[in-house]
Design an enzyme around this catalytic site. Structure first.
Site, PDB file in Angstrom:
ATOM      1  N   LYS A  71     111.535 -30.844 -40.945  1.00 50.77           N
ATOM      2  CA  LYS A  71     111.460 -32.387 -41.306  1.00 50.77           C
ATOM      3  C   LYS A  71     111.138 -32.400 -42.925  1.00 50.77           C
ATOM      4  CE  LYS A  71     108.066 -36.108 -40.216  1.00 50.77           C
ATOM      5  NZ  LYS A  71     106.824 -36.338 -39.150  1.00 50.77           N
ATOM      6  N   SER A 162     107.353 -40.146 -35.952  1.00 45.18           N
ATOM      7  CA  SER A 162     108.022 -40.114 -36.990  1.00 45.18           C
ATOM      8  C   SER A 162     109.062 -38.892 -37.328  1.00 45.18           C
ATOM      9  CB  SER A 162     107.414 -40.148 -38.598  1.00 45.18           C
ATOM     10  OG  SER A 162     106.478 -38.960 -38.442  1.00 45.18           O
ATOM     11  N   SER A 186     103.581 -37.908 -33.949  1.00 52.51           N
ATOM     12  CA  SER A 186     104.865 -37.867 -34.528  1.00 52.51           C
ATOM     13  C   SER A 186     105.765 -36.703 -34.018  1.00 52.51           C
ATOM     14  CB  SER A 186     104.659 -37.998 -35.942  1.00 52.51           C
ATOM     15  OG  SER A 186     104.328 -39.310 -36.489  1.00 52.51           O
TER      16      SER A 186
END
Length: 457
Positions: A71, A162, A186
């Protein structure tokens, strides 16, 4: 695609061939926008370095040579880490975060940084500077075939956020596993939306060193893979105390998790909080929930409804704490020391304002405004008193219930993954919130009403 017999010693040629297949898959699925930064050339060099090392053995090591997606809020030396924001668009970290470093030491190969909501603020995968991330099941699931256009950037199912890019990269078989960060779902939400395994470990089990913070008290690195076995392999590689992170658990050494496939679940007590069965919960979600509960009961587990009466306060309390810490964390991005800097020289205050206006999107700015609002002295005192009273009252009753259970089972989301036209980010008019808060005699009631406004706007 990425399961293999661990006894076989992989050669450099085999690893490079596997990497080439992963790159071809990424080219095939480029329209999903899973990655914001790709580093296939560097990955090939890392394979050559890996195979020349005698310290990393491929035998009995399922992670050896496997592609890893990271990420975009985990620092990686020499690779841009922008948090999907304009503010850090030119930031290249001089070091690698602990969790990535440990996975690389076990032989995993970083192939790119994945898309995300800007600064990890969002739950749809739609609020970053990159193109919108698309759920791969938009075209793969039979019930959706012919319904969505692959060429359109406004007609698809969202992947959740996210950590949406990480979940998409795993679901599309581009990588063996991916790292995400979880503050309030997330990792778990995109994993559920994309049909993969998402783990949010206990706070303190994984090091946060090198993870750009959203909410320091709640942030946690998470793992996304196709199977539980793969997730266990990655967890065992990264878990444990880190001298660079004082919040990691260090009273006793971490014991690697061992999966026992023949274990029976007979006698396992599973609790389902009835507060989650609300009118807002999708019938599709409830149906799947019930089907799985029936299967667990058939296998010998005891499934029962429980009531955690204070759950009604949880999201409201989380939201307020989230915004307050966001307001504090985002203060470092002022255009002076690092990051984006606006082209204005009117005054220092004008530079601050213009920089933050240009480099933060509406979601980030909204949370900063909200956090500073909740941190006003007159509001902070009554809010924290309310939080403390609610915590003291819920601790005793909730702990008594949870101690009777083996597992508490909840859904990741009340709704199935949204189609883009129906996905509406949650914004709040803070003038309205201010008005509501001033009229409420009880701070907890005020916070709940602010949360209800989030549901409607």
């Amino acid at each position: 695609m990425w399961s293999r017999a661990t006894q076989h010693t992989l050669t450099q040629a085999e690893l490079l061939a596997a990497l080439a297949k992963a790159e071809l898959l990424q080219l095939k699925w480029r329209s999903l926008n899973a990655f914001v930064t790709e580093c296939w050339d560097q990955a090939c060099k890392d394979v050559e370095i890996l195979t020349s090392k005698s310290s990393v053995c491929s035998e009995n090591n399922p992670l050896y040579g496997m592609p890893l997606a990271v990420k975009d809020n985990f620092c990686t030396q020499g690779v841009k880490t922008a948090c999907a924001s304009k503010m850090l668009d030119s930031f290249v970290p001089p070091y690698t975060c602990t969790v990535v470093d440990r996975l690389q030491n076990r032989g995993m190969i970083v192939v790119g940084k994945t898309s995300m909501d800007s600064f990890a603020m969002g739950s749809g995968g739609m609020d970053g500077t990159n193109l919108p991330t698309k759920n791969p099941w938009t075209w793969a699931a039979p019930q959706y075939q012919g319904k969505f256009s692959k060429e359109s950037d406004a007609d698809f199912r969202i992947p959740g956020g996210s950590s949406g890019g990480s979940a998409v990269a795993v679901a599309a078989d581009i990588v063996y596993g991916a790292l995400g960060s979880d503050t309030g779902g997330s990792v778990r939400i995109p994993a559920a939306y994309c049909g993969v395994v998402g783990l949010k470990p206990t706070t303190g089990l994984l090091s946060r060193h090198g993870l750009i913070p959203l909410v320091n008290s709640l942030d946690c690195p998470g793992i996304i893979t196709k199977t539980v076995e793969q997730c266990t392999s990655m967890l065992n590689a990264v878990a444990g105390h880190d001298p660079l992170d004082s919040t990691t658990y260090h009273s006793r050494p971490f014991k690697p998790v061992q999966l026992h496939h023949q274990d029976s679940i007979s006698g396992l007590k599973i609790g389902i909080p009835q507060e989650y069965l609300t009118p807002d919960t999708s019938q599709e979600v409830i149906k799947v929930w019930q089907e799985v509960a029936d299967k667990l009961e058939s296998a010998g587990a005891s499934v029962e409804r429980i009531s955690l009466s204070h759950l009604q306060y949880s999201i409201a309390c989380y939201s307020v704490l989230n915004y307050c810490e966001v307001a504090s964390n985002m203060a470092r991005f002022d255009g002076i020391e690092y990051g984006h800097r606006a082209a204005t020289d009117e005054s220092t205050e004008a530079l601050y304002a213009q920089t933050r206006h240009e480099a933060f999107n509406d979601v980030v700015r909204g949370r900063i405004f909200a956090g500073n609002y909740f941190l006003l002295k007159r509001l902070l005192v009554v809010t924290m008193k309310s939080f403390i009273s609610k915590r003291l009252s819920c601790d005793d009753s909730s702990i008594k219930i949870l101690r009777k259970l083996s597992v508490q089972w909840m859904c990741s989301s009340l709704q199935w993954h949204w189609e883009l036209p129906h996905y509406i980010p949650l914004f709040l008019d803070w003038k309205t919130a201010h008005s509501v808060l001033n009229k409420m005699s009880s701070p907890s009631q005020a916070i709940l009403q602010v949360y209800q406004l989030f549901q409607c706007l």
